[in-house]
Design a protein around this motif. Structure first.
Motif, PDB file in Angstrom:
ATOM      1  N   SER A   1     -18.572  18.714   0.830  1.00 22.46           N
ATOM      2  CA  SER A   1     -18.917  18.911   2.236  1.00 22.46           C
ATOM      3  C   SER A   1     -20.269  18.303   2.596  1.00 22.46           C
ATOM      4  CB  SER A   1     -18.920  20.404   2.572  1.00 22.46           C
ATOM      5  OG  SER A   1     -19.887  21.094   1.797  1.00 22.46           O
ATOM      6  N   THR A   2     -21.116  18.067   1.607  1.00 25.39           N
ATOM      7  CA  THR A   2     -22.446  17.517   1.863  1.00 25.39           C
ATOM      8  C   THR A   2     -22.454  15.999   1.869  1.00 25.39           C
ATOM      9  OG1 THR A   2     -23.451  19.464   0.844  1.00 25.39           O
ATOM     10  CG2 THR A   2     -24.853  17.536   1.106  1.00 25.39           C
ATOM     11  N   THR A   3     -21.679  15.374   0.959  1.00 27.64           N
ATOM     12  CA  THR A   3     -21.672  13.907   0.861  1.00 27.64           C
ATOM     13  C   THR A   3     -20.460  13.257   1.517  1.00 27.64           C
ATOM     14  OG1 THR A   3     -20.483  13.891  -1.250  1.00 27.64           O
ATOM     15  CG2 THR A   3     -22.899  14.098  -1.333  1.00 27.64           C
ATOM     16  N   GLY A   4     -19.392  14.022   1.706  1.00 25.84           N
ATOM     17  CA  GLY A   4     -18.166  13.448   2.257  1.00 25.84           C
ATOM     18  C   GLY A   4     -17.290  12.774   1.233  1.00 25.84           C
ATOM     19  N   ASP A   5     -17.629  12.876  -0.067  1.00 21.74           N
ATOM     20  CA  ASP A   5     -16.763  12.307  -1.098  1.00 21.74           C
ATOM     21  C   ASP A   5     -15.419  13.033  -1.093  1.00 21.74           C
ATOM     22  OD1 ASP A   5     -18.639  10.454  -1.883  1.00 21.74           O
ATOM     23  OD2 ASP A   5     -19.498  11.745  -3.436  1.00 21.74           O
ATOM     24  N   TYR A   6     -14.356  12.262  -1.197  1.00 18.36           N
ATOM     25  CA  TYR A   6     -13.007  12.753  -0.888  1.00 18.36           C
ATOM     26  C   TYR A   6     -12.040  12.370  -2.000  1.00 18.36           C
ATOM     27  CZ  TYR A   6      -8.539  12.591   1.797  1.00 18.36           C
ATOM     28  OH  TYR A   6      -7.242  12.729   2.260  1.00 18.36           O
ATOM     29  N   SER A   7     -11.251  13.344  -2.469  1.00 16.44           N
ATOM     30  CA  SER A   7     -10.204  13.075  -3.451  1.00 16.44           C
ATOM     31  C   SER A   7      -9.082  14.082  -3.254  1.00 16.44           C
ATOM     32  CB  SER A   7     -10.760  13.177  -4.876  1.00 16.44           C
ATOM     33  OG  SER A   7      -9.737  12.977  -5.834  1.00 16.44           O
ATOM     34  N   ARG A   8      -7.840  13.579  -3.098  1.00 18.12           N
ATOM     35  CA  ARG A   8      -6.711  14.479  -2.870  1.00 18.12           C
ATOM     36  C   ARG A   8      -5.459  13.956  -3.548  1.00 18.12           C
ATOM     37  NH1 ARG A   8      -5.672  17.441   2.618  1.00 18.12           N
ATOM     38  NH2 ARG A   8      -4.632  18.698   1.000  1.00 18.12           N
ATOM     39  N   GLY A   9      -4.645  14.894  -4.021  1.00 22.38           N
ATOM     40  CA  GLY A   9      -3.327  14.541  -4.511  1.00 22.38           C
ATOM     41  C   GLY A   9      -2.417  14.199  -3.346  1.00 22.38           C
ATOM     42  N   ALA A  10      -1.494  13.250  -3.571  1.00 23.73           N
ATOM     43  CA  ALA A  10      -0.653  12.798  -2.470  1.00 23.73           C
ATOM     44  C   ALA A  10       0.718  12.369  -2.968  1.00 23.73           C
ATOM     45  CB  ALA A  10      -1.331  11.636  -1.746  1.00 23.73           C
ATOM     46  N   SER A  11       1.651  12.339  -2.035  1.00 20.78           N
ATOM     47  CA  SER A  11       2.965  11.744  -2.278  1.00 20.78           C
ATOM     48  C   SER A  11       3.422  11.100  -0.985  1.00 20.78           C
ATOM     49  CB  SER A  11       3.971  12.808  -2.746  1.00 20.78           C
ATOM     50  OG  SER A  11       4.145  13.799  -1.760  1.00 20.78           O
ATOM     51  N   GLY A  12       4.392  10.206  -1.108  1.00 22.38           N
ATOM     52  CA  GLY A  12       4.857   9.500   0.075  1.00 22.38           C
ATOM     53  C   GLY A  12       5.769   8.352  -0.281  1.00 22.38           C
TER      54      GLY A  12
ATOM     55  N   GLY B   1       0.810  -1.203   0.000  1.00 23.81           N
ATOM     56  CA  GLY B   1       0.000   0.000   0.000  1.00 23.81           C
ATOM     57  C   GLY B   1       0.848   1.259   0.000  1.00 23.81           C
ATOM     58  N   LEU B   2       0.243   2.361   0.396  1.00 24.44           N
ATOM     59  CA  LEU B   2       0.878   3.678   0.295  1.00 24.44           C
ATOM     60  C   LEU B   2       0.953   4.350   1.659  1.00 24.44           C
ATOM     61  CD1 LEU B   2       1.885   6.082  -1.510  1.00 24.44           C
ATOM     62  CD2 LEU B   2      -0.506   6.817  -1.606  1.00 24.44           C
ATOM     63  N   ILE B   3       2.120   4.915   1.953  1.00 28.50           N
ATOM     64  CA  ILE B   3       2.275   5.821   3.092  1.00 28.50           C
ATOM     65  C   ILE B   3       2.227   7.240   2.554  1.00 28.50           C
ATOM     66  CG2 ILE B   3       3.758   6.575   4.989  1.00 28.50           C
ATOM     67  CD1 ILE B   3       5.136   3.819   4.793  1.00 28.50           C
ATOM     68  N   VAL B   4       1.317   8.050   3.041  1.00 28.37           N
ATOM     69  CA  VAL B   4       1.186   9.440   2.593  1.00 28.37           C
ATOM     70  C   VAL B   4       1.899  10.348   3.576  1.00 28.37           C
ATOM     71  CG1 VAL B   4      -0.411  11.321   2.093  1.00 28.37           C
ATOM     72  CG2 VAL B   4      -1.003   8.991   1.438  1.00 28.37           C
ATOM     73  N   THR B   5       2.837  11.149   3.068  1.00 24.40           N
ATOM     74  CA  THR B   5       3.556  12.100   3.919  1.00 24.40           C
ATOM     75  C   THR B   5       3.275  13.553   3.564  1.00 24.40           C
ATOM     76  OG1 THR B   5       5.505  11.974   2.490  1.00 24.40           O
ATOM     77  CG2 THR B   5       5.424  10.481   4.386  1.00 24.40           C
ATOM     78  N   SER B   6       2.708  13.784   2.373  1.00 24.45           N
ATOM     79  CA  SER B   6       2.322  15.154   2.014  1.00 24.45           C
ATOM     80  C   SER B   6       1.145  15.097   1.055  1.00 24.45           C
ATOM     81  CB  SER B   6       3.489  15.926   1.385  1.00 24.45           C
ATOM     82  OG  SER B   6       3.873  15.353   0.157  1.00 24.45           O
ATOM     83  N   MET B   7       0.373  16.185   1.056  1.00 24.20           N
ATOM     84  CA  MET B   7      -0.838  16.242   0.248  1.00 24.20           C
ATOM     85  C   MET B   7      -0.904  17.583  -0.459  1.00 24.20           C
ATOM     86  SD  MET B   7      -3.524  14.302   2.711  1.00 24.20           S
ATOM     87  CE  MET B   7      -4.116  13.363   1.309  1.00 24.20           C
ATOM     88  N   LEU B   8      -1.582  17.596  -1.610  1.00 27.80           N
ATOM     89  CA  LEU B   8      -1.768  18.843  -2.339  1.00 27.80           C
ATOM     90  C   LEU B   8      -3.112  18.791  -3.041  1.00 27.80           C
ATOM     91  CD1 LEU B   8       0.197  18.740  -5.667  1.00 27.80           C
ATOM     92  CD2 LEU B   8       0.260  16.842  -4.088  1.00 27.80           C
ATOM     93  N   GLY B   9      -3.750  19.958  -3.118  1.00 28.85           N
ATOM     94  CA  GLY B   9      -5.051  20.030  -3.759  1.00 28.85           C
ATOM     95  C   GLY B   9      -6.080  19.225  -2.993  1.00 28.85           C
ATOM     96  N   ALA B  10      -7.341  19.532  -3.221  1.00 29.39           N
ATOM     97  CA  ALA B  10      -8.399  18.793  -2.543  1.00 29.39           C
ATOM     98  C   ALA B  10      -9.703  18.974  -3.275  1.00 29.39           C
ATOM     99  CB  ALA B  10      -8.544  19.269  -1.093  1.00 29.39           C
ATOM    100  N   SER B  11     -10.457  17.887  -3.346  1.00 27.13           N
ATOM    101  CA  SER B  11     -11.827  17.931  -3.825  1.00 27.13           C
ATOM    102  C   SER B  11     -12.667  17.210  -2.778  1.00 27.13           C
ATOM    103  CB  SER B  11     -11.952  17.260  -5.197  1.00 27.13           C
ATOM    104  OG  SER B  11     -13.312  17.203  -5.598  1.00 27.13           O
ATOM    105  N   ILE B  12     -13.268  17.985  -1.877  1.00 28.95           N
ATOM    106  CA  ILE B  12     -14.056  17.427  -0.786  1.00 28.95           C
ATOM    107  C   ILE B  12     -15.483  17.939  -0.921  1.00 28.95           C
ATOM    108  CG2 ILE B  12     -14.241  17.103   1.702  1.00 28.95           C
ATOM    109  CD1 ILE B  12     -11.553  16.206   0.570  1.00 28.95           C
TER     110      ILE B  12
END
Length: 450
Positions: free
Chosen positions: A384-395, A371-382
């Motif tokens: 707020s009403t449904t809780g659907d989550y998508s984010r750029g990541a690196s690690g 799997g993936l260890i995430v140590t930093s994140m950038l950008g976000a598509s959240i």
């Protein structure tokens, strides 16, 4: 006249002017702030900045209407002008019967914040001392093999004193100081360049780590990122390193904010009393921690603060409320009001702590297999009403329970309600964090890479 006495006098003048202008109720804020920051690069001063001044703010309430006005000029003429302007603005705003100051019996009787030790009474660090600290951090980072250059090394210091007063009789002040140091290091060249950082902030200079410690950590984190590449696409466990795990819990905190709940714009709006984290997890607000920058013994509406459970044994206990949102929802304020000079009160949290687990971070990595260890994140598509989550990541990528290489340019996605119900916590809580959250392993998220 002391600075607090001067600020108190300004709030009293604002309240008097508001009454004369026709306000039914009013509260006033006066803030004195000073900040110095220094950036260095390649062993030389890159940028230095100093800012200081006094800002005043006035909120007036008139027949269920409110308006806020702020100014950086605090002459008697300006105070009279902003009071008249605020009342004129309030007359044009919609009526909201939930607006209003606290009742006298709701106000705190304890306004002495000295026991929280939020103000460093030592001498302010000089610009030369800040520059020296930044240069030491930069030199320590450059001494680590594999670092090609330092993007920046920065040191800062700030002091802020604030007085709040209202026509309901509340009047109190609070002072805070802050010291900070950060370093961003780079490894590689061109398209193979990677960067990472380290930084710390404290109320008291004596609590700060040595600059060399921060510089070395930034460099070591950066060097670990050499050779980063995209991970595979699929469903994998994701370990949020403690550096970023607080952001995941922050989405829960935002969803239980009374302002979002009252608007119906929260994916947890119907979850009061329901399981939102696995059993055994508590999320506690601790507003009285000494020497922590977010601590406070009263909120921005004069109510006494206290330790509070947002989540207990995984079950959502309540919303984060100021007076207005509490009235809208038919509840009591949680003494969570925050405000600036130019804005009305709104709900917010201070120091938070999540229950840690019993396993080490390494043990969770071993157990996750692949799997993936995430140590930093950038950008976000959240959503707020449904809780659907998508984010750029690196690690870092994990195979057979072992870290194999650094990862970049990927996206992780899921639904926050489901994600938070499938978390496992490590035991690596860090001190000196406004949100103390350990590394969190989340099962079965979607990863988009190659």
């Amino acid at each position: 006249m002391s600075e607090f006495a001067r600020l108190q006098s300004l709030t009293e003048q604002l309240l008097s002017a508001a009454r004369q202008a026709g306000a039914d109720q009013a509260d006033a804020v006066a803030v004195s702030a000073a900040a110095v920051s220094v950036d260095v690069r390649a062993g030389k001063l890159e940028h230095a900045e100093r800012a200081e001044g006094v800002e005043i703010g006035l909120r007036v309430l008139l027949g269920g209407r409110q308006a806020c006005v702020s100014a950086s000029d605090h002459s008697a003429r300006t105070i009279q002008e902003i009071a008249a302007r605020a009342v004129a603005m309030a007359r044009e705003t919609p009526v909201d019967d939930n607006l209003g100051l606290a009742e006298a019996d709701q106000l705190t009787r304890d306004t002495d914040s000295s026991r929280l030790d939020l103000y460093d009474h030592g001498a302010d660090p000089t610009p030369e001392a800040l520059q020296d600290a930044a240069l030491r951090a930069e030199a320590a980072a450059l001494a680590v093999d594999g670092v090609s250059k330092i993007e920046s090394a920065s040191a800062s210091h700030s002091r802020r004193q604030m007085w709040i007063a209202a026509t309901n009789g509340f009047s109190a002040g609070l002072g805070r100081s802050g010291h900070g140091l950060s370093t961003i290091a780079i490894t590689g060249e061109g398209t193979g360049m990677e960067r990472d950082w380290a930084g710390e902030s404290r109320v008291h200079l004596s609590d700060m780590p040595e600059p060399e410690e921060i510089g070395r950590l930034a460099a070591e984190r950066t060097v670990e990122r050499r050779g980063a590449k995209k991970p595979p696409t699929g469903a994998f466990p994701i370990l949020y390193d403690e550096r970023v795990a607080s952001g995941l819990i922050g989405h829960l905190v935002s969803a239980v904010n009374g302002a979002a709940v009252a608007r119906g714009a929260s994916w947890l709006r119907d979850a009061l009393g329901e399981q939102v984290l696995p059993p055994g997890f508590d999320l506690i607000e601790l507003p009285h921690l000494a020497r922590m920058g977010g601590s406070r013994i009263f909120d921005a509406e004069g109510l006494p603060t206290a330790d509070r459970a947002l989540v207990r044994d995984g079950v959502l206990q309540g919303w984060t409320l100021d007076l207005a949102t509490a009235r809208k929802l038919g509840m009591e304020s949680t003494a969570s009001a925050m405000r600036g000079a130019g804005s009305p009160p709104s709900p917010g949290v201070t120091n938070l702590a999540l229950t840690p687990g019993t396993s080490t971070r390494d043990e969770l990595i071993r157990d996750m297999g692949r799997g993936l260890i995430v140590t930093s994140m950038l950008g976000a598509s959240i959503n707020s009403t449904t809780g659907d989550y998508s984010r750029g990541a690196s690690g870092f990528w994990v195979e057979n329970g072992q870290i194999t290489h650094a990862v970049n340019e990927c996206t992780i996605a899921g639904n926050l309600r489901d994600m938070l119900m499938h978390v496992t916590a490590a035991n690596d809580l860090r001190d000196w964090r406004a949100m103390r959250v350990p590394s969190l392993l989340v099962e079965g998220m979607t990863l988009a890479g190659e």
